[in-house]
Enzyme design. Structure first.
Site, PDB file in Angstrom:
ATOM      1  N   HIS A   1      17.645  87.477  46.466  1.00  0.00           N
ATOM      2  CA  HIS A   1      16.839  88.488  45.794  1.00  0.00           C
ATOM      3  C   HIS A   1      15.466  88.652  46.449  1.00  0.00           C
ATOM      4  O   HIS A   1      15.034  89.765  46.736  1.00  0.00           O
ATOM      5  CB  HIS A   1      16.720  88.148  44.304  1.00  0.00           C
ATOM      6  CG  HIS A   1      15.472  88.655  43.684  1.00  0.00           C
ATOM      7  ND1 HIS A   1      14.319  87.897  43.626  1.00  0.00           N
ATOM      8  CD2 HIS A   1      15.150  89.862  43.156  1.00  0.00           C
ATOM      9  CE1 HIS A   1      13.369  88.617  43.070  1.00  0.00           C
ATOM     10  NE2 HIS A   1      13.831  89.803  42.760  1.00  0.00           N
ATOM     11  N   GLU A  27      17.694  84.085  42.862  1.00  0.00           N
ATOM     12  CA  GLU A  27      16.323  84.615  42.958  1.00  0.00           C
ATOM     13  C   GLU A  27      15.740  84.499  44.368  1.00  0.00           C
ATOM     14  O   GLU A  27      15.216  85.528  44.854  1.00  0.00           O
ATOM     15  CB  GLU A  27      15.413  83.924  41.931  1.00  0.00           C
ATOM     16  CG  GLU A  27      14.038  84.556  41.901  1.00  0.00           C
ATOM     17  CD  GLU A  27      13.108  83.911  40.877  1.00  0.00           C
ATOM     18  OE1 GLU A  27      13.560  83.017  40.132  1.00  0.00           O
ATOM     19  OE2 GLU A  27      11.938  84.312  40.851  1.00  0.00           O
ATOM     20  N   HIS A  52      17.816  95.626  42.094  1.00  0.00           N
ATOM     21  CA  HIS A  52      18.043  94.776  40.919  1.00  0.00           C
ATOM     22  C   HIS A  52      19.337  95.143  40.191  1.00  0.00           C
ATOM     23  O   HIS A  52      19.905  94.313  39.490  1.00  0.00           O
ATOM     24  CB  HIS A  52      16.830  94.805  39.986  1.00  0.00           C
ATOM     25  CG  HIS A  52      15.875  93.689  40.297  1.00  0.00           C
ATOM     26  ND1 HIS A  52      16.036  92.417  39.808  1.00  0.00           N
ATOM     27  CD2 HIS A  52      14.798  93.654  41.096  1.00  0.00           C
ATOM     28  CE1 HIS A  52      15.081  91.644  40.282  1.00  0.00           C
ATOM     29  NE2 HIS A  52      14.309  92.373  41.076  1.00  0.00           N
ATOM     30  N   HIS A  83      15.265  90.801  33.777  1.00  0.00           N
ATOM     31  CA  HIS A  83      15.500  91.901  34.716  1.00  0.00           C
ATOM     32  C   HIS A  83      16.720  92.730  34.307  1.00  0.00           C
ATOM     33  O   HIS A  83      16.753  93.942  34.504  1.00  0.00           O
ATOM     34  CB  HIS A  83      15.642  91.361  36.139  1.00  0.00           C
ATOM     35  CG  HIS A  83      14.352  90.848  36.725  1.00  0.00           C
ATOM     36  ND1 HIS A  83      13.937  89.535  36.584  1.00  0.00           N
ATOM     37  CD2 HIS A  83      13.371  91.473  37.419  1.00  0.00           C
ATOM     38  CE1 HIS A  83      12.765  89.384  37.183  1.00  0.00           C
ATOM     39  NE2 HIS A  83      12.386  90.539  37.693  1.00  0.00           N
ATOM     40  N   HIS A 102       5.617  92.990  34.387  1.00  0.00           N
ATOM     41  CA  HIS A 102       6.406  92.390  35.460  1.00  0.00           C
ATOM     42  C   HIS A 102       5.579  91.358  36.234  1.00  0.00           C
ATOM     43  O   HIS A 102       6.045  90.257  36.521  1.00  0.00           O
ATOM     44  CB  HIS A 102       6.920  93.493  36.396  1.00  0.00           C
ATOM     45  CG  HIS A 102       7.888  92.991  37.415  1.00  0.00           C
ATOM     46  ND1 HIS A 102       7.775  93.284  38.734  1.00  0.00           N
ATOM     47  CD2 HIS A 102       8.975  92.197  37.301  1.00  0.00           C
ATOM     48  CE1 HIS A 102       8.768  92.693  39.399  1.00  0.00           C
ATOM     49  NE2 HIS A 102       9.505  92.034  38.553  1.00  0.00           N
ATOM     50  N   HIS A 134      13.927  91.950  48.614  1.00  0.00           N
ATOM     51  CA  HIS A 134      12.641  92.621  48.400  1.00  0.00           C
ATOM     52  C   HIS A 134      11.923  92.792  49.740  1.00  0.00           C
ATOM     53  O   HIS A 134      11.370  93.847  50.027  1.00  0.00           O
ATOM     54  CB  HIS A 134      11.751  91.802  47.457  1.00  0.00           C
ATOM     55  CG  HIS A 134      11.916  92.144  46.005  1.00  0.00           C
ATOM     56  ND1 HIS A 134      11.223  93.165  45.403  1.00  0.00           N
ATOM     57  CD2 HIS A 134      12.678  91.591  45.030  1.00  0.00           C
ATOM     58  CE1 HIS A 134      11.550  93.221  44.118  1.00  0.00           C
ATOM     59  NE2 HIS A 134      12.435  92.277  43.853  1.00  0.00           N
ATOM     60  N   HIS A 170       6.293  87.093  36.321  1.00  0.00           N
ATOM     61  CA  HIS A 170       6.395  86.251  37.516  1.00  0.00           C
ATOM     62  C   HIS A 170       5.259  85.232  37.606  1.00  0.00           C
ATOM     63  O   HIS A 170       5.389  84.215  38.279  1.00  0.00           O
ATOM     64  CB  HIS A 170       6.478  87.117  38.776  1.00  0.00           C
ATOM     65  CG  HIS A 170       7.829  87.735  38.960  1.00  0.00           C
ATOM     66  ND1 HIS A 170       8.884  87.062  39.527  1.00  0.00           N
ATOM     67  CD2 HIS A 170       8.316  88.944  38.607  1.00  0.00           C
ATOM     68  CE1 HIS A 170       9.955  87.837  39.538  1.00  0.00           C
ATOM     69  NE2 HIS A 170       9.635  88.991  38.983  1.00  0.00           N
TER      70      HIS A 170
HETATM   71 CU1  CUO Z   1      10.918  90.723  39.196  1.00  0.00          CU
HETATM   72 CU2  CUO Z   1      12.686  91.333  41.907  1.00  0.00          CU
HETATM   73  O1  CUO Z   1      11.049  91.721  40.989  1.00  0.00           O
HETATM   74  O2  CUO Z   1      12.092  89.974  40.515  1.00  0.00           O
END
Ligand code: CUO
Length: 688
Positions: free
Chosen positions: A364, A349, A404, A237, A208, A368, A212
């Protein structure tokens, strides 16, 4: 001229000063006096004469002047850095630009050295890594695996004092390995703990982070703008959510409930028991039944209300309902079959490619943050963010899958608006898949029974133990594993000529956690991609065998956990090319669902689609560079190697008459299905 591999020394032992020896004492970076931090500048001569003594390699850093990095110094050097915090993301973007703009490796090394002495180590590491991957003169330098640099973000910190003790007391060669306990975050009173092996898997979290890192949401446009990055954000995701939910079924748990009601309390708690080694403070926990609050985090300008989240959500839904988004000058941007999902991905995102940051917000990312600061929304207790605030740790928390799950619901809702595929779009005339079977790689293995178990593997954590011992210190950790298997396809090509196609292999559950048969419309959302590869079909019968370790979704264990340092890096340049950094990719050990001791029934699915409809007119070799995990990670500097919408053929809705997978296949002979069972054996096997 500085050798580009010198940059690797800058990345090691991130919390120690740059001038301390790297590569186990073999390498010393000679920092110009002007670049030393205020604390150490008066001691430069003394430090350098003391440290260069035993070194085999000295890397002199040229003084190229004092760069202006004041914009980045506002992030506390010893505090936390998060890609989900807009201010941090934008500072990281500026820092990447500064590194990108250096005219050669010598200047990059110099500016990097100066910055490293002054900036937050995670920020520095992230920006330097992204820049190195995108600069033509450094892109083939193998980037170190993050776990070795920041083990605190992946491993139970209770292990560290033991590792230090072993490393300091016992000579190398006689050291024993230290066990990282699995299941250390809760007892089995907590049902969610059944999924800890998935959430807290080191390889899953590394993947992960790497994803990113490869697809930054904020930096200069030439770095952010990668082919279909918004769509890949949805797909990678989405597949994680499908995999997680299927494993929940195996553990007799219902699907994770999407967090779509922002006012409802959150029953799932999480107590990470992790420590930020930059300041030795604990990652805060979230108690059960916490409620989302407006954030007023003056420490990093994260000021946002739950109403903002709701408004952005509503506007995104509105855009889907009306079939277009509205850009910053009021123009309609159609959400069509081809580009719609990609546009939506960047908007939800949100990356800097969003069509309209003001209107659609940053749903998104901000979600978080709101979850990550739920324990201290107004900085009253001077607490930093919890695990949801960081891409290296977010997947540990049960609420990640709820958040998610909601995000995935948005993408799924959009895909449902598209017309179902016609038989012609799905078919491949003249191609018939006669059978798909899987079999373990051992003599007399019965067909279509797969096996999972626990495995113990080792990892060297020496490079991340700042101010720690010399040499290697190994820790062992326990993770899910499966017995290697092969997929066999039998295909008849009756067209009379060689045909090129794409094999698409999926596995899906047939029953839910209660053992109830899933309707196709539910099952469709749970198809897990196992592999995708090109095939050349001769006229007549063809048998194609594909090993599980060739999967286009995964990378092998060795790459997930690869060692760093000059001793581990091949010197031969051709070898080094194939050794390139490839940390992005689902870990091979998590390729298939866990199954259960009694065995869980699944359906396998194979499709050969017509290459003429799949091609993006670009050749690639899946066996070189880091091309082997292209389903989740794409190809570096290239187009995503499949023209179809990601998730094809299951991403779109189907006519109401389709109630089973067999109905879906219908008269399309280029698809086939078979039953398969996954059995889990509750034993621990050491990796040999
Ligand atoms: Cu990979 Cu929310 O964690 O995008």
């Amino acid at each position: 001229m500085t050798d580009k591999n010198s940059l690797l020394a800058l990345l090691q032992r991130p919390l120690e000063p740059t001038f301390l020896p790297k590569d186990d004492g073999k390498t010393v970076i000679i920092v110009p006096e002007e670049y030393m931090s205020d604390r150490y500048r008066p001691l430069t001569t003394d430090i350098q004469s003391r440290l260069t003594g035993g070194a085999e390699v000295e890397i002199p850093v040229r003084n190229v002047g004092i760069p202006d990095i004041s914009f980045a110094e506002v992030i506390d050097r010893r505090g936390a850095f998060s890609l989900f915090i807009e201010k941090h993301r934008s500072i990281a973007g500026q820092l990447i630009n500064l590194f990108m703009s250096q005219k050669d490796v010598t200047s990059l090394m110099a500016v990097g050295t100066y910055a490293r002495e002054r900036l937050n180590p995670v920020l520095f590491q992230y920006a330097m890594t992204v820049a190195m991957q995108h600069r033509p003169d450094t892109k083939d330098v193998p980037i170190p695996p993050f776990i070795e640099l920041f083990p605190d973000q992946f491993v139970d910190p209770a292990t560290f004092p033991k590792l230090r003790e072993e490393g300091n007391v016992v000579q190398e060669g006689q050291r024993t390995t230290i066990d990282i306990e699995p299941n250390f975050t809760a007892s089995d009173r907590e049902v969610e703990q059944r999924m800890a092996y998935f959430r807290e898997d080191i390889g899953v979290n590394l993947h992960h982070w790497h994803w990113h890192l490869v697809y930054p949401a904020g930096a200069a446009p030439e770095i952010v703008r990668k082919d279909r990055r918004g769509e890949l954000f949805y797909y990678m995701h989405s597949q994680i959510i499908a995999r997680y939910n299927v494993d929940r079924f195996c553990n007799k748990l219902a699907r994770a409930r999407p967090l779509s009601n922002y006012r409802e309390s959150i029953p799932e708690a999480y107590f990470p028991k992790m420590v930020r080694s930059s300041n030795n403070r604990a990652y805060p926990a979230r108690a059960a039944d916490s409620v989302l609050r407006d954030l007023n985090r003056v420490d990093n300008d994260t000021i946002v209300s739950v109403n903002d989240l709701q408004r952005w959500t509503d506007r995104i839904h509105q855009a889907i309902d009306q079939g277009f988004a509205i850009d910053t000058i009021g123009k309609n941007v159609p959400l069509d079959e081809v580009k719609g999902i990609d546009i939506l991905g960047d908007m939800v995102e949100a990356s800097t490619l969003t069509v309209n940051r003001r209107l659609y917000g940053s749903l998104h990312n901000t979600g978080h943050d709101v979850l990550a600061y739920i324990h201290d929304p107004d900085y009253r207790y001077l607490e930093d963010f919890g695990v949801m605030g960081d891409v290296t740790t977010a997947m540990r928390d049960p609420v990640f899958y709820r958040w998610h799950g909601m995000i995935d619901g948005i993408f799924r809702k959009f895909l449902e608006t598209l017309r179902p595929y016609t038989s012609a779009q799905l078919g491949f005339p003249g191609i018939k898949v006669n059978s798909i079977n899987v079999r373990l790689n051992k003599a007399n293995a019965p067909a279509n029974i797969l096996l999972t178990f626990w495995q113990k593997s080792q990892i060297d954590l020496a490079a991340g133990l700042d101010f720690g011992p010399k040499g290697n210190v190994f820790a062992t950790f326990t993770h899910l594993q499966h017995a290697p298997f092969a997929i066999e396809l039998k295909i008849t090509n009756s067209t009379g000529s060689v045909k090129r196609g794409t094999a698409r292999i999926f596995i899906a559950p047939t029953v839910d956690e209660r053992g109830q048969r899933l309707a196709f419309k539910e099952q469709r959302l749970l198809f897990i991609e196992l592999d995708k590869f090109g095939v050349n079909l001769r006229p007549g019968e063809n048998t194609i065998t594909r090993r599980s370790d060739q999967s286009s979704v995964t990378i092998p264990y060795e790459r997930t956990f690869r060692r760093i340092g000059s001793a581990q890096t091949p010197t031969d340049s051709r070898q080094r090319d194939s050794f390139r950094f490839c940390g992005c990719g689902w870990p091979q050990h998590m390729l298939i669902p866990k199954g259960s001791p009694e065995g869980v029934q699944f359906e396998l699915f194979a499709m050969i689609s017509n290459f003429a409809d799949d091609t993006v007119n670009q050749e690639f070799d899946e066996n070189v560079d880091c091309n082997d995990a292209h389903s989740f990670c794409g190809l570096r500097d290239k187009l995503y190697p499949d023209k179809r919408t990601m998730g094809f053929p299951f991403e779109r809705t189907t006519p109401a008459t389709v109630t089973t997978l067999a109905d879906f296949i219908g008269s399309n002979t280029n698809m086939a299905t078979n039953n398969c069972q996954i059995r889990f054996k509750n034993t621990v096997i050491a990796r040999t």
